[in-house]
Design a protein around this motif. Structure first.
Motif, short mmCIF file in Angstrom:
data_model
loop_
_atom_site.label_atom_id
_atom_site.label_comp_id
_atom_site.label_asym_id
_atom_site.label_seq_id
_atom_site.Cartn_x
_atom_site.Cartn_y
_atom_site.Cartn_z
N LEU A 119 -5.01 -2.99 1.28
CA LEU A 119 -4.37 -3.64 0.14
C LEU A 119 -5.41 -4.26 -0.79
O LEU A 119 -5.31 -4.13 -2.02
CB LEU A 119 -3.39 -4.71 0.63
N CYS A 124 1.86 6.64 2.25
CA CYS A 124 0.61 6.89 1.54
C CYS A 124 0.26 8.38 1.58
O CYS A 124 0.67 9.11 2.49
CB CYS A 124 -0.53 6.09 2.16
N TRP A 128 -0.82 5.03 8.04
CA TRP A 128 -0.69 4.96 6.58
C TRP A 128 0.18 6.08 6.04
O TRP A 128 0.92 5.89 5.08
CB TRP A 128 -2.08 4.97 5.95
N THR A 174 -8.92 -1.51 -7.12
CA THR A 174 -8.84 -0.32 -7.96
C THR A 174 -7.91 -0.54 -9.13
O THR A 174 -8.23 -0.19 -10.27
CB THR A 174 -8.34 0.89 -7.14
N ILE A 179 0.82 -1.22 0.00
CA ILE A 179 0.00 0.00 0.00
C ILE A 179 0.85 1.27 0.00
O ILE A 179 0.30 2.37 -0.02
CB ILE A 179 -0.98 0.03 1.20
N ALA A 201 -0.10 4.61 -1.92
CA ALA A 201 -1.55 4.68 -2.16
C ALA A 201 -2.09 6.05 -1.79
O ALA A 201 -1.59 6.73 -0.90
CB ALA A 201 -2.26 3.59 -1.35
N ARG A 202 -3.14 6.44 -2.50
CA ARG A 202 -3.88 7.66 -2.17
C ARG A 202 -5.14 7.23 -1.43
O ARG A 202 -5.97 6.50 -2.00
CB ARG A 202 -4.22 8.45 -3.43
N ILE A 203 -5.28 7.68 -0.20
CA ILE A 203 -6.36 7.21 0.67
C ILE A 203 -7.13 8.40 1.21
O ILE A 203 -6.53 9.35 1.73
CB ILE A 203 -5.80 6.38 1.84
N ASP A 216 -7.35 6.10 -4.21
CA ASP A 216 -7.46 4.72 -4.68
C ASP A 216 -8.65 4.03 -4.02
O ASP A 216 -9.25 3.12 -4.60
CB ASP A 216 -6.18 3.95 -4.37
N ARG A 234 -7.01 -1.44 -2.72
CA ARG A 234 -6.11 -0.87 -3.73
C ARG A 234 -5.96 -1.82 -4.92
O ARG A 234 -5.94 -1.37 -6.08
CB ARG A 234 -4.75 -0.58 -3.11
N GLU A 235 -5.84 -3.11 -4.65
CA GLU A 235 -5.72 -4.07 -5.74
C GLU A 235 -6.99 -4.10 -6.58
O GLU A 235 -6.94 -4.29 -7.80
CB GLU A 235 -5.40 -5.45 -5.18
#
Length: 386
Positions: free
Chosen positions: A363, A37, A32, A369, A4, A7-9, A97, A366-367
């Motif tokens: 995770l 992230c 995060w 996405t 991750i 990642a953009r959260i 994401d 994100r996967e």
């Protein structure tokens, strides 16, 4: 977790004040951010609001300036529309994401605001969904919209089992994590019975006052301190005074820094009518305090092994609560044994272990996405003039 990193959260919560949900948001968002992230927390608060819990400085806070407030039907509908517009605009601008939302009404708003955006939305329930009072309209929306969420996270299996199978098909049970204040010190030995929580009907402090009144004269060296703030303050103060406990019960508000009440407590009590988890109970046990709790749904029965690392009494039974408190206030040896066991047994809720479970959910989102983007590219028409 390497999967991750980068990642953009976007995390959505109504406010960042003092409370268990806000505590979790600060913990997860900061974790995060430390993993690399890009984390944005969106709240409904006014721009001047300040978070009660410390967040990593790399976390961005976006305040929509549409705070929750009492209003008539027409104004309430207008406020909801305004929140939806600002929420959708801000989510789109943060280009996440995936989105993580907390608490029922905010979850509903988030699922409405993200319709058509092809974003995985994780919703998290933080209370007992069967009894929390949020109205039939919101409950209807909840049950219609939750099946569209990428995942549902609850803190207990009991809370998860409330939802129908089409909501539970993608779900996780993730307990709260221990997060005691940095550098805290034991300043104990003054016979302080401690309770912590918002001053609301849910927390049952009225029941606690009744129970303490029954045994206070038997233990004149003890006092009760109730930490927290809320709409029930005046009613609780009036009840305390009517019970003749004005000089035995203190209600000092919210601690200057999160969790500092563990320093001065000698015995902890949770008197809630219902709970999502009971993070103050977990903190008390982790800090090596003896604890007494109603066996309310949900949370306390997950944490406490009755008679081994704490005392559970029948939910709502004031006499049983009074008896348990009296037994512990009068037995230092029992308090020491329960406290030692509690501190050892709740290590299973250490932050590293709990945050790894949040990482796994992140995770998966994100996967998902990444898979969507790959599918979109695969289906895109071939351009020979590119």
């Amino acid at each position: 977790m390497a999967g991750i990193t980068g990642a953009r959260i976007t995390i959505i919560v109504s406010a960042l004040g003092a409370g268990g949900t806000e505590h979790v948001v600060s913990l997860v968002a900061s974790h995060w951010a430390r993993l690399g992230c890009t984390v944005t927390v969106i709240t409904l608060e006014a721009p001047t609001s300040e978070p009660y819990y410390r967040l990593d400085p790399r976390v961005t806070i976006e305040r929509l300036d549409v705070p929750v407030q009492k209003a008539g039907k027409l104004r309430a509908a207008w406020l909801v529309a305004r929140r939806l517009y600002r929420l959708r605009s801000t989510i789109s601008r943060t280009r996440p994401d995936f989105v993580l939302s907390f608490l029922t009404r905010t979850n509903v708003l988030t699922l409405l605001a993200t319709r058509g955006l092809r974003l995985p939305v994780i919703v998290s329930e933080r209370n007992n969904p069967a009894v929390q009072p949020f109205g039939p309209f919101w409950k209807w929306l909840q049950l219609r919209l939750y099946p569209r969420a990428f995942a549902l996270v609850t803190m207990t299996k009991g809370a998860l089992d409330y939802f129908p199978p089409n909501v539970r098909r993608s779900s996780r049970v993730i307990a709260n994590a221990i997060n005691l204040p940095d550098g805290w010190q034991k300043k104990r030995g003054n016979n302080v019975l401690t309770a912590v929580g918002r001053l609301t009907e849910q927390k049952g402090f009225d029941l606690l006052l009744e129970a303490f009144a029954k045994v206070a004269s038997d233990h004149p060296e003890w006092k009760l301190v109730i930490w927290g703030e809320g709409e029930a303050r005046k009613a609780l103060e009036a009840q305390r005074n009517a019970l003749g406990l004005a000089d035995r019960v203190e209600m000092p508000g919210v601690t200057a820094k999160p969790g500092l009440w563990v320093e001065t407590a000698d015995l902890f009590v949770l008197s809630s009518r219902y709970e999502g988890w009971g993070i103050a109970l977990l903190e008390a046990m982790a800090a090596g305090l003896p604890v007494v709790s109603f066996a309310c749904e949900w949370g306390p029965t997950d944490m406490i092994a009755n008679g081994d690392d704490g005392i559970l009494v029948e939910n709502g039974d004031i006499n049983a609560l009074a008896e348990a408190l009296s037994n512990l206030m009068g037995d230092e040896t029992l308090r020491a044994r329960l406290a030692a066991n509690a501190e050892a047994n709740v290590r299973r809720y250490d932050a590293e272990h709990i945050l790894s479970q949040w990482d796994a959910v992140a995770l998966a989102a994100r996967e998902h996405t990444a898979g969507d983007k790959t599918e979109i590219l695969r289906r895109a028409p071939l351009r020979l003039d590119a």
